[in-house]
Design a protein around this motif. Structure first.
Motif, PDB file in Angstrom:
ATOM      1  N   UNK A 170      20.995 -38.950 126.097  1.00  0.00           N
ATOM      2  CA  UNK A 170      19.364 -38.433 125.656  1.00  0.00           C
ATOM      3  C   UNK A 170      18.995 -39.005 124.434  1.00  0.00           C
ATOM      4  N   UNK A 171      19.939 -39.851 123.386  1.00  0.00           N
ATOM      5  CA  UNK A 171      19.949 -39.853 122.402  1.00  0.00           C
ATOM      6  C   UNK A 171      19.395 -41.869 121.638  1.00  0.00           C
ATOM      7  N   UNK A 172      19.413 -42.672 123.110  1.00  0.00           N
ATOM      8  CA  UNK A 172      19.399 -43.853 122.960  1.00  0.00           C
ATOM      9  C   UNK A 172      17.451 -44.014 123.496  1.00  0.00           C
ATOM     10  N   UNK A 173      16.642 -43.397 123.235  1.00  0.00           N
ATOM     11  CA  UNK A 173      15.554 -44.036 122.993  1.00  0.00           C
ATOM     12  C   UNK A 173      15.282 -44.706 120.782  1.00  0.00           C
ATOM     13  N   UNK A 174      15.144 -45.380 120.818  1.00  0.00           N
ATOM     14  CA  UNK A 174      14.473 -46.196 119.971  1.00  0.00           C
ATOM     15  C   UNK A 174      13.421 -45.535 119.593  1.00  0.00           C
ATOM     16  N   UNK A 175      12.338 -44.758 119.327  1.00  0.00           N
ATOM     17  CA  UNK A 175      11.939 -44.200 118.792  1.00  0.00           C
ATOM     18  C   UNK A 175      11.840 -42.809 119.011  1.00  0.00           C
ATOM     19  N   UNK A 176      13.219 -42.500 118.313  1.00  0.00           N
ATOM     20  CA  UNK A 176      13.850 -40.767 118.247  1.00  0.00           C
ATOM     21  C   UNK A 176      14.788 -41.656 117.055  1.00  0.00           C
ATOM     22  N   UNK A 177      14.705 -39.998 116.055  1.00  0.00           N
ATOM     23  CA  UNK A 177      14.946 -39.834 114.969  1.00  0.00           C
ATOM     24  C   UNK A 177      16.096 -38.953 114.836  1.00  0.00           C
ATOM     25  N   UNK A 178      17.494 -39.424 114.808  1.00  0.00           N
ATOM     26  CA  UNK A 178      18.374 -38.817 115.078  1.00  0.00           C
ATOM     27  C   UNK A 178      19.308 -38.351 113.642  1.00  0.00           C
ATOM     28  N   UNK A 179      19.597 -36.825 113.025  1.00  0.00           N
ATOM     29  CA  UNK A 179      20.084 -36.314 112.082  1.00  0.00           C
ATOM     30  C   UNK A 179      21.573 -35.911 112.566  1.00  0.00           C
ATOM     31  N   UNK A 180      22.181 -36.488 112.069  1.00  0.00           N
ATOM     32  CA  UNK A 180      23.869 -35.775 112.065  1.00  0.00           C
ATOM     33  C   UNK A 180      24.400 -35.094 110.960  1.00  0.00           C
ATOM     34  N   UNK A 181      24.180 -33.541 110.871  1.00  0.00           N
ATOM     35  CA  UNK A 181      25.089 -32.529 109.959  1.00  0.00           C
ATOM     36  C   UNK A 181      26.447 -32.715 110.297  1.00  0.00           C
ATOM     37  N   UNK A 182      27.195 -32.732 109.320  1.00  0.00           N
ATOM     38  CA  UNK A 182      28.636 -32.377 109.384  1.00  0.00           C
ATOM     39  C   UNK A 182      28.996 -33.963 109.709  1.00  0.00           C
ATOM     40  N   UNK A 183      29.055 -34.988 109.892  1.00  0.00           N
ATOM     41  CA  UNK A 183      29.626 -36.082 110.705  1.00  0.00           C
ATOM     42  C   UNK A 183      30.508 -37.753 110.250  1.00  0.00           C
ATOM     43  N   UNK A 206      21.459 -44.349 107.749  1.00  0.00           N
ATOM     44  CA  UNK A 206      21.360 -44.314 106.113  1.00  0.00           C
ATOM     45  C   UNK A 206      22.340 -43.204 106.387  1.00  0.00           C
ATOM     46  N   UNK A 207      23.199 -42.922 105.321  1.00  0.00           N
ATOM     47  CA  UNK A 207      24.000 -42.220 104.475  1.00  0.00           C
ATOM     48  C   UNK A 207      23.021 -41.548 103.023  1.00  0.00           C
ATOM     49  N   UNK A 208      22.847 -39.878 103.218  1.00  0.00           N
ATOM     50  CA  UNK A 208      22.471 -39.133 102.310  1.00  0.00           C
ATOM     51  C   UNK A 208      23.353 -38.462 101.960  1.00  0.00           C
ATOM     52  N   UNK A 209      24.224 -38.909 100.356  1.00  0.00           N
ATOM     53  CA  UNK A 209      25.337 -37.372 100.115  1.00  0.00           C
ATOM     54  C   UNK A 209      24.441 -36.764  98.851  1.00  0.00           C
ATOM     55  N   UNK A 210      24.797 -36.009  99.015  1.00  0.00           N
ATOM     56  CA  UNK A 210      24.045 -34.264  97.994  1.00  0.00           C
ATOM     57  C   UNK A 210      22.455 -34.556  98.044  1.00  0.00           C
ATOM     58  N   UNK A 239      26.959 -34.927 102.913  1.00  0.00           N
ATOM     59  CA  UNK A 239      26.738 -35.971 103.656  1.00  0.00           C
ATOM     60  C   UNK A 239      25.269 -35.789 104.826  1.00  0.00           C
ATOM     61  N   UNK A 240      24.046 -36.016 105.080  1.00  0.00           N
ATOM     62  CA  UNK A 240      23.589 -36.753 106.327  1.00  0.00           C
ATOM     63  C   UNK A 240      23.454 -37.722 106.580  1.00  0.00           C
ATOM     64  N   UNK A 241      24.149 -38.319 107.924  1.00  0.00           N
ATOM     65  CA  UNK A 241      23.518 -39.442 108.784  1.00  0.00           C
ATOM     66  C   UNK A 241      22.127 -39.813 109.615  1.00  0.00           C
ATOM     67  N   UNK A 242      21.370 -40.563 109.005  1.00  0.00           N
ATOM     68  CA  UNK A 242      19.929 -39.834 109.534  1.00  0.00           C
ATOM     69  C   UNK A 242      20.213 -41.825 110.778  1.00  0.00           C
ATOM     70  N   UNK A 243      19.441 -41.870 111.456  1.00  0.00           N
ATOM     71  CA  UNK A 243      19.448 -42.987 112.313  1.00  0.00           C
ATOM     72  C   UNK A 243      18.739 -43.329 112.591  1.00  0.00           C
ATOM     73  N   UNK A 244      17.519 -44.117 112.752  1.00  0.00           N
ATOM     74  CA  UNK A 244      16.593 -44.883 113.296  1.00  0.00           C
ATOM     75  C   UNK A 244      15.433 -45.471 112.421  1.00  0.00           C
TER      76      UNK A 244
END
Length: 264
Positions: A170-183, A206-210, A239-244
């Motif tokens: 369900x996470x393979x849509x190119x028009x979907x943003x995914x944010x992973x916490x604690x990943x 992208x990686x967002x730390x603090x 840190x957050x992981x953001x994909x999209x």
């Protein structure tokens, strides 16, 4: 359930307030959160509550730290639940202070259920969750009409058996943003599974730390090189992981002109 909801009443002795402290910047606290913080007799707080926000507590407020790291829980959740009830029944105004929002990967609902089941009134005060606040401070919109039609927040914590069982298909849509916490620790698994499910390896990431802190760190790349970027930039939790594709909506110059973002 009548004890949970919209309220303007005072914080009464013998009650618990589950308060979202947001991602760290005290300017992002809600007015309601600030009001409860200033009335607390005792605070039971998590690791992600910033020093800036802790400094807002009354000088006489008792402080109990119950922070958790991945696979390292200073105080078990059952004990935290009991602490909240015990101190409320001693006639204190008990502040349960959590990073982000209590109901977004914060176990707030578990605590509220326990508190109410033991006859203690419970206030719920939402806070800005890291996914929306930290991405905004990094110049990354979670959605954009031409780029992303949906956004999904996911915890990246692996289970006891080391597996990360998610509906990857369900996470393979190119028009979907995914944010992973604690990943961060499970990032290699995340990347492998997303690509196996059909996500392009060149998808911006992208990686967002603090995030929202003065020493916020933002690193951009793609799915294919994100693991290497964690190592080369020494990215650690929280840190957050953001994909999209939303990651590339703003140009570097535009982000600089936003006023709150400084590109690396």
């Amino acid at each position: 359930m009548k004890n949970i909801g919209i309220n303007k009443q005072a914080f009464i002795a013998g009650e618990v307030a589950l308060v979202g402290a947001g991602p760290g910047d005290a300017d992002l606290l809600t007015i309601q959160a600030f009001r409860f913080i200033k009335q607390a007799d005792i605070v039971i707080y998590d690791r992600l509550v910033s020093d800036e926000i802790m400094a807002l507590l009354p000088s006489a407020c008792e402080k109990i730290y119950v922070g958790k790291k991945q696979a390292e829980h200073r105080v078990p959740q059952d004990a935290i639940n009991q602490l909240l009830v015990d101190h409320a029944k001693l006639g204190k105004k008990v502040l349960r202070l959590k990073g982000g929002d209590p109901f977004v990967f914060g176990r707030g609902s578990e605590e509220a259920i326990f508190i109410l089941a033991h006859g203690v009134a419970c206030h719920i005060v939402p806070g800005m969750t890291a996914a929306s606040a930290c991405t905004s401070y990094a110049g990354i919109p979670l959605t954009h009409r031409q780029v992303s039609r949906s956004c999904t927040f996911i915890t990246g914590n692996v289970q006891d058996n080391g597996a990360l069982d998610l509906p990857w298909h369900t996470l393979n849509d190119a028009q979907q943003t995914i944010v992973f916490y604690m990943g961060i620790k499970s990032l290699p698994i995340i990347i492998e599974q997303l690509i196996n499910a059909g996500r392009d390896k060149n998808t911006p990431a992208a990686l967002i730390r603090k995030g929202t802190h003065a020493d916020q760190q933002v690193v951009k790349g793609t799915l294919s090189n994100l693991v290497a970027l964690v190592k080369s930039h020494k990215i650690k939790p929280p840190s957050l992981i953001v994909i999209g594709n939303v990651i590339d909506v703003f140009s570097t110059q535009q982000m600089t002109n936003l006023g709150y973002f400084s590109p690396n």
